[in-house]
Design an enzyme around this catalytic site. Sequence first.
Site, PDB file in Angstrom:
ATOM      1  N   ASP A   1      13.202  -0.994  -1.423  1.00 54.31           N
ATOM      2  CA  ASP A   1      11.757  -1.214  -1.471  1.00 54.31           C
ATOM      3  C   ASP A   1      11.076  -0.119  -0.652  1.00 54.31           C
ATOM      4  OD1 ASP A   1       9.247  -2.268  -1.794  1.00 54.31           O
ATOM      5  OD2 ASP A   1       9.673  -4.198  -0.887  1.00 54.31           O
ATOM      6  N   ASP A   2      10.313   0.738  -1.309  1.00 56.79           N
ATOM      7  CA  ASP A   2       9.561   1.810  -0.622  1.00 56.79           C
ATOM      8  C   ASP A   2      10.463   2.869   0.009  1.00 56.79           C
ATOM      9  OD1 ASP A   2       7.431   0.223  -1.284  1.00 56.79           O
ATOM     10  OD2 ASP A   2       6.672  -0.046   0.744  1.00 56.79           O
TER      11      ASP A   2
ATOM     12  N   CYS B   1       4.929  -2.082  -6.163  1.00 65.74           N
ATOM     13  CA  CYS B   1       6.059  -3.009  -6.250  1.00 65.74           C
ATOM     14  C   CYS B   1       6.035  -3.890  -7.490  1.00 65.74           C
ATOM     15  CB  CYS B   1       6.091  -3.907  -5.012  1.00 65.74           C
ATOM     16  SG  CYS B   1       6.154  -3.034  -3.442  1.00 65.74           S
TER      17      CYS B   1
ATOM     18  N   HIS C   1       8.948 -10.923  -6.111  1.00 66.14           N
ATOM     19  CA  HIS C   1       7.594 -10.357  -6.170  1.00 66.14           C
ATOM     20  C   HIS C   1       7.016 -10.293  -7.581  1.00 66.14           C
ATOM     21  CE1 HIS C   1       4.684  -7.405  -3.922  1.00 66.14           C
ATOM     22  NE2 HIS C   1       4.202  -8.621  -4.069  1.00 66.14           N
TER      23      HIS C   1
ATOM     24  N   ASP D   1      11.961   0.987  -5.838  1.00 65.69           N
ATOM     25  CA  ASP D   1      10.922   0.586  -6.781  1.00 65.69           C
ATOM     26  C   ASP D   1       9.782   1.589  -6.870  1.00 65.69           C
ATOM     27  OD1 ASP D   1       9.977  -0.006  -4.244  1.00 65.69           O
ATOM     28  OD2 ASP D   1       9.369  -2.054  -4.699  1.00 65.69           O
ATOM     29  N   GLN D   2       9.577   2.400  -5.843  1.00 63.83           N
ATOM     30  CA  GLN D   2       8.606   3.498  -5.869  1.00 63.83           C
ATOM     31  C   GLN D   2       8.861   4.371  -4.652  1.00 63.83           C
ATOM     32  OE1 GLN D   2       6.602   0.224  -5.764  1.00 63.83           O
ATOM     33  NE2 GLN D   2       7.222   0.147  -3.638  1.00 63.83           N
TER      34      GLN D   2
END
Length: 584
Positions: A36-37, A76, A137, A343-344
């Site tokens: 995540d991130d 996200c 999420h 995710d990004q």
Amino acid sequence: MLRARKMGTLLLLLLLVCEARSHAAPTPNFVLLMADDLGIGDPGCYGNKTLRTPNIDRLAREGVKLTQHLAASPLCTPSRAAFMTGRYPIRSGMASQSQVGVFIFSASSGGLPHSEITFAKLLKNRGYSTALIGKWHLGTSCRSSTDLCHHPLSHGFDYFHGLPTSNLRDCQPGAGSVFTMALRLLVFSPLQLIAVALLTLAVLRRLGLAHVPRCAFFCLSLLAVLVLGALLCFLRYFRPLNCFLMRNRDITQQPMSYDNLTQRLTADAAQFIQRNAKTPFLLVLAFLHMHTALFSSKDFAGKSKHGAYGDAAEEMDWSVGQILDVLDELKLANNTLVYFSSDQGAHVEEVTVQGEGHGGSNGIYKGGKANNWEGGIRVPGILRWPGVIQAGLEIDEPTSNMDIFPTVAKLAGSPLPEDRIIDGRDLMPLLQGRSRRSDHEFLFHYCNFYLNAVRWHPENSTSIWKAFFFTPKFFPEGANGCFATHVCFCHGQYVTYHDPPLLFDISQDPRERHPLTPTSQPRFREILETMQQAAARHAETLRDVPNQLSLGNLIWKPWLQMCCSSSGLSCQCDWEKRNGTGSR
């Protein structure tokens, strides 16, 4: 006699077919690891020299490293929707038209529609055991707190253990808040206006310049009390109402504790693999790292060269290693496709009040999370399958996290749905060297609901054109992000529109520093015309669907609130410690 020979030949063919089937490669397992991130500049295998990620690096050595792997969205919720379904998030209504592009409250009514087909649904129908451990999420409930219409168990997963929303600063006491700007607008500014109004009325009354009834003072004071009361309730209840762990349909820890959280989730993931070692399985381990609030256990805290961010990244890498070790111990590595990504891109605007950076590195690339500069969408992409995918290979073709859907489906022997457009492409021809080019001639980069940019990789060309229809206004001037608003927004006063679109050749200018012009690129107008035509054709394939991230779907709804106790809104329990962890 002739008939007997024919029967014998037929029996021999049947035996050969059965023998071939008995020696055919078994259905592969899938372990999909989603950070995540995490920035593309964070892992050692992507160039970081000081952050220790030996297990992620091992995956890259033993598999294929994608150097132009792209998230379908730089946020996200929409990115994860695209990953799960193989479709641009706008097709499922998972693309916001407002400034809020993700789910913030557990009691929101929006989420991944039940009509969407995830790769977990396809694999479950093929006899796979399926689990999602970590962050979801993508929504929870629709009309009541018990319908769980958006929950992972409603989207093809047999088992879920994790956080239904997202890890936020507000989930960790003392870590700050993501609502600072909203609180300033909705609480502190109104309180200041009320104070000024009270003071002005008091002066006017004192000087005899106006007749001010006492009820005016009472009403303004009552309004101030209500605003302050709302603030205190928010500060008191947000954490327990939104930061909790679930196992399947039940809350197991409310509020969520960060104590050995990574170790607990990793142990559960390992147990899931162990319990399903003799049957095909799909495990999605969606890390809470590296989203703020940052956290790490005592074994990792203070050990890295990059502060709290580095500690968390190295703990996540340890978790990756634990999963790889379990696959080795059970002799499953050669029959398991492992995928690692984020995710990004890294959230570059994440800076504490003390000035410590809590966002990662996007390497040489511009921008980050929440915008479509390369730093926001170009993410790590590693796939390993010993004996099937060549080890140590590096591929610089445009690929997408949407590609995992058709890749996994085909390998599991599942046909793709025929009643909808699947935007992802099967990666195996590229990974196995049967094709040297990505099947994506065009990719479309959305900023929430709005088409932000188009990427074009023409046939028989090494160029990769990228055209922006608008770009975010970075602030302060010269910065690499939108620090005033904490994330970049997608429309209105927060963006600059470009006519003609801003054009780059990513193959020659990956940092996106030098936009092309008709002077510097003779085919400038021809290239843009082709890309705009592609965007128009793409737009024709879109259908109106309910907006899952509308204001009505985003706001907190009391009747959807999940609580593990019946004592009002206190919502406190800890079944994690009482029962331990254990997947089925």
